[in-house]
Write a protein that holds these residues in place. Structure first.
Motif, PDB file in Angstrom:
ATOM      1  N   MET A   1      37.558  -8.270 -19.092  1.00 41.71           N
ATOM      2  CA  MET A   1      37.090  -8.744 -19.991  1.00 41.71           C
ATOM      3  C   MET A   1      35.994  -8.676 -21.009  1.00 41.71           C
ATOM      4  O   MET A   1      34.839  -9.232 -20.286  1.00 41.71           O
ATOM      5  CB  MET A   1      37.846 -10.028 -20.068  1.00 41.71           C
ATOM      6  N   PRO A   2      36.020  -7.652 -22.257  1.00 41.77           N
ATOM      7  CA  PRO A   2      34.789  -8.227 -22.766  1.00 41.77           C
ATOM      8  C   PRO A   2      33.936  -9.136 -22.913  1.00 41.77           C
ATOM      9  O   PRO A   2      35.104 -10.417 -23.408  1.00 41.77           O
ATOM     10  CB  PRO A   2      35.398  -7.289 -24.144  1.00 41.77           C
ATOM     11  N   ASP A   3      32.757  -9.292 -23.604  1.00 42.07           N
ATOM     12  CA  ASP A   3      31.672 -10.171 -23.827  1.00 42.07           C
ATOM     13  C   ASP A   3      32.119 -10.250 -25.787  1.00 42.07           C
ATOM     14  O   ASP A   3      31.745  -9.494 -26.144  1.00 42.07           O
ATOM     15  CB  ASP A   3      30.305  -9.720 -23.256  1.00 42.07           C
ATOM     16  N   THR A   4      32.162 -11.735 -25.780  1.00 41.27           N
ATOM     17  CA  THR A   4      32.814 -12.108 -27.522  1.00 41.27           C
ATOM     18  C   THR A   4      31.643 -13.313 -27.312  1.00 41.27           C
ATOM     19  O   THR A   4      31.479 -13.962 -25.960  1.00 41.27           O
ATOM     20  CB  THR A   4      34.173 -12.298 -27.488  1.00 41.27           C
ATOM     21  N   LYS A   5      31.344 -13.148 -28.650  1.00 41.70           N
ATOM     22  CA  LYS A   5      30.146 -14.027 -28.789  1.00 41.70           C
ATOM     23  C   LYS A   5      31.042 -15.677 -29.240  1.00 41.70           C
ATOM     24  O   LYS A   5      30.332 -17.014 -28.999  1.00 41.70           O
ATOM     25  CB  LYS A   5      30.355 -13.974 -30.697  1.00 41.70           C
ATOM     26  N   ARG A   6      32.272 -15.832 -28.619  1.00 43.60           N
ATOM     27  CA  ARG A   6      32.959 -16.885 -28.899  1.00 43.60           C
ATOM     28  C   ARG A   6      33.562 -17.574 -28.296  1.00 43.60           C
ATOM     29  O   ARG A   6      33.336 -18.460 -27.851  1.00 43.60           O
ATOM     30  CB  ARG A   6      34.405 -16.589 -29.909  1.00 43.60           C
ATOM     31  N   GLY A   7      33.369 -15.959 -26.938  1.00 41.35           N
ATOM     32  CA  GLY A   7      32.899 -16.521 -25.444  1.00 41.35           C
ATOM     33  C   GLY A   7      31.158 -17.515 -24.579  1.00 41.35           C
ATOM     34  O   GLY A   7      31.717 -18.521 -24.105  1.00 41.35           O
ATOM     35  N   ARG A   8      30.586 -16.555 -25.524  1.00 42.53           N
ATOM     36  CA  ARG A   8      29.450 -17.332 -25.236  1.00 42.53           C
ATOM     37  C   ARG A   8      28.667 -18.721 -25.634  1.00 42.53           C
ATOM     38  O   ARG A   8      28.465 -19.389 -25.010  1.00 42.53           O
ATOM     39  CB  ARG A   8      28.187 -16.023 -25.824  1.00 42.53           C
ATOM     40  N   GLU A   9      29.447 -19.222 -27.301  1.00 41.14           N
ATOM     41  CA  GLU A   9      29.398 -20.459 -27.524  1.00 41.14           C
ATOM     42  C   GLU A   9      30.331 -20.997 -27.333  1.00 41.14           C
ATOM     43  O   GLU A   9      29.383 -22.065 -27.280  1.00 41.14           O
ATOM     44  CB  GLU A   9      29.957 -19.716 -29.042  1.00 41.14           C
ATOM     45  N   ARG A  10      31.502 -20.750 -26.495  1.00 46.81           N
ATOM     46  CA  ARG A  10      32.454 -22.274 -25.720  1.00 46.81           C
ATOM     47  C   ARG A  10      31.681 -21.895 -24.461  1.00 46.81           C
ATOM     48  O   ARG A  10      31.436 -23.340 -24.148  1.00 46.81           O
ATOM     49  CB  ARG A  10      33.289 -21.920 -25.815  1.00 46.81           C
ATOM     50  N   LYS A  11      30.970 -21.156 -23.752  1.00 44.71           N
ATOM     51  CA  LYS A  11      30.168 -21.665 -22.883  1.00 44.71           C
ATOM     52  C   LYS A  11      28.954 -22.170 -23.478  1.00 44.71           C
ATOM     53  O   LYS A  11      28.418 -23.271 -22.443  1.00 44.71           O
ATOM     54  CB  LYS A  11      30.018 -20.032 -21.943  1.00 44.71           C
ATOM     55  N   GLY A  12      28.282 -22.049 -24.421  1.00 49.28           N
ATOM     56  CA  GLY A  12      26.915 -22.641 -24.106  1.00 49.28           C
ATOM     57  C   GLY A  12      27.689 -23.844 -24.504  1.00 49.28           C
ATOM     58  O   GLY A  12      26.721 -25.050 -24.279  1.00 49.28           O
ATOM     59  N   GLN A  13      28.618 -24.357 -25.508  1.00 48.74           N
ATOM     60  CA  GLN A  13      28.448 -25.656 -25.461  1.00 48.74           C
ATOM     61  C   GLN A  13      29.047 -26.546 -24.636  1.00 48.74           C
ATOM     62  O   GLN A  13      28.497 -27.918 -24.265  1.00 48.74           O
ATOM     63  CB  GLN A  13      29.994 -25.713 -26.035  1.00 48.74           C
ATOM     64  N   LYS A  14      29.948 -26.286 -23.468  1.00 48.31           N
ATOM     65  CA  LYS A  14      30.262 -26.538 -22.419  1.00 48.31           C
ATOM     66  C   LYS A  14      29.359 -26.782 -21.451  1.00 48.31           C
ATOM     67  O   LYS A  14      28.721 -27.788 -21.445  1.00 48.31           O
ATOM     68  CB  LYS A  14      31.244 -25.201 -21.677  1.00 48.31           C
ATOM     69  N   LYS A  15      28.879 -26.292 -21.645  1.00 44.50           N
ATOM     70  CA  LYS A  15      27.411 -26.134 -20.485  1.00 44.50           C
ATOM     71  C   LYS A  15      26.373 -27.584 -20.923  1.00 44.50           C
ATOM     72  O   LYS A  15      25.622 -27.535 -20.349  1.00 44.50           O
ATOM     73  CB  LYS A  15      26.202 -25.328 -20.866  1.00 44.50           C
ATOM     74  N   ARG A  16      26.485 -27.819 -22.554  1.00 44.03           N
ATOM     75  CA  ARG A  16      25.307 -28.250 -23.177  1.00 44.03           C
ATOM     76  C   ARG A  16      26.365 -29.521 -22.780  1.00 44.03           C
ATOM     77  O   ARG A  16      25.093 -30.658 -22.416  1.00 44.03           O
ATOM     78  CB  ARG A  16      25.255 -28.653 -24.738  1.00 44.03           C
ATOM     79  N   HIS A  17      27.347 -29.712 -22.960  1.00 44.23           N
ATOM     80  CA  HIS A  17      28.624 -30.984 -22.936  1.00 44.23           C
ATOM     81  C   HIS A  17      28.228 -31.269 -21.055  1.00 44.23           C
ATOM     82  O   HIS A  17      27.742 -33.049 -21.357  1.00 44.23           O
ATOM     83  CB  HIS A  17      29.289 -30.334 -22.823  1.00 44.23           C
ATOM     84  N   GLN A  18      27.962 -30.649 -20.186  1.00 43.03           N
ATOM     85  CA  GLN A  18      27.603 -31.395 -18.699  1.00 43.03           C
ATOM     86  C   GLN A  18      25.955 -31.805 -18.758  1.00 43.03           C
ATOM     87  O   GLN A  18      26.556 -32.555 -17.537  1.00 43.03           O
ATOM     88  CB  GLN A  18      28.269 -29.762 -18.237  1.00 43.03           C
ATOM     89  N   ARG A  19      25.344 -30.927 -19.549  1.00 42.69           N
ATOM     90  CA  ARG A  19      24.096 -31.545 -18.875  1.00 42.69           C
ATOM     91  C   ARG A  19      23.597 -32.955 -19.620  1.00 42.69           C
ATOM     92  O   ARG A  19      23.760 -33.909 -19.601  1.00 42.69           O
ATOM     93  CB  ARG A  19      23.522 -30.062 -19.966  1.00 42.69           C
ATOM     94  N   ARG A  20      24.225 -33.089 -20.466  1.00 40.65           N
ATOM     95  CA  ARG A  20      24.653 -34.398 -20.948  1.00 40.65           C
ATOM     96  C   ARG A  20      25.490 -35.665 -20.961  1.00 40.65           C
ATOM     97  O   ARG A  20      24.465 -36.505 -20.159  1.00 40.65           O
ATOM     98  CB  ARG A  20      25.438 -34.325 -22.729  1.00 40.65           C
TER      99      ARG A  20
END
Length: 50
Positions: A1-20
């Motif tokens: 599966m290709p890496d997409t900007k949207r996928g990277r952004e969603r992953k970043g949001q999830k990581k921020r949520h988990q950290r919070r």
């Protein structure tokens, strides 16, 4: 599966949520450890059976 900007952004949001959530949980646990149990039960009358 290709890496997409949207996928990277969603992953970043999830990581921020988990950290919070983790930081909130740690703060609550620290607060609970710091409670003074004498203050908690200052007004309560406890009956002990011997």
């Amino acid at each position: 599966m290709p890496d997409t900007k949207r996928g990277r952004e969603r992953k970043g949001q999830k990581k921020r949520h988990q950290r919070r959530e983790y930081e909130i949980e740690q703060a609550l646990e620290a607060r609970d450890r710091d409670l003074d149990f004498e203050e908690l039960y200052e007004e309560a009358e406890l009956e002990l059976e011997l």
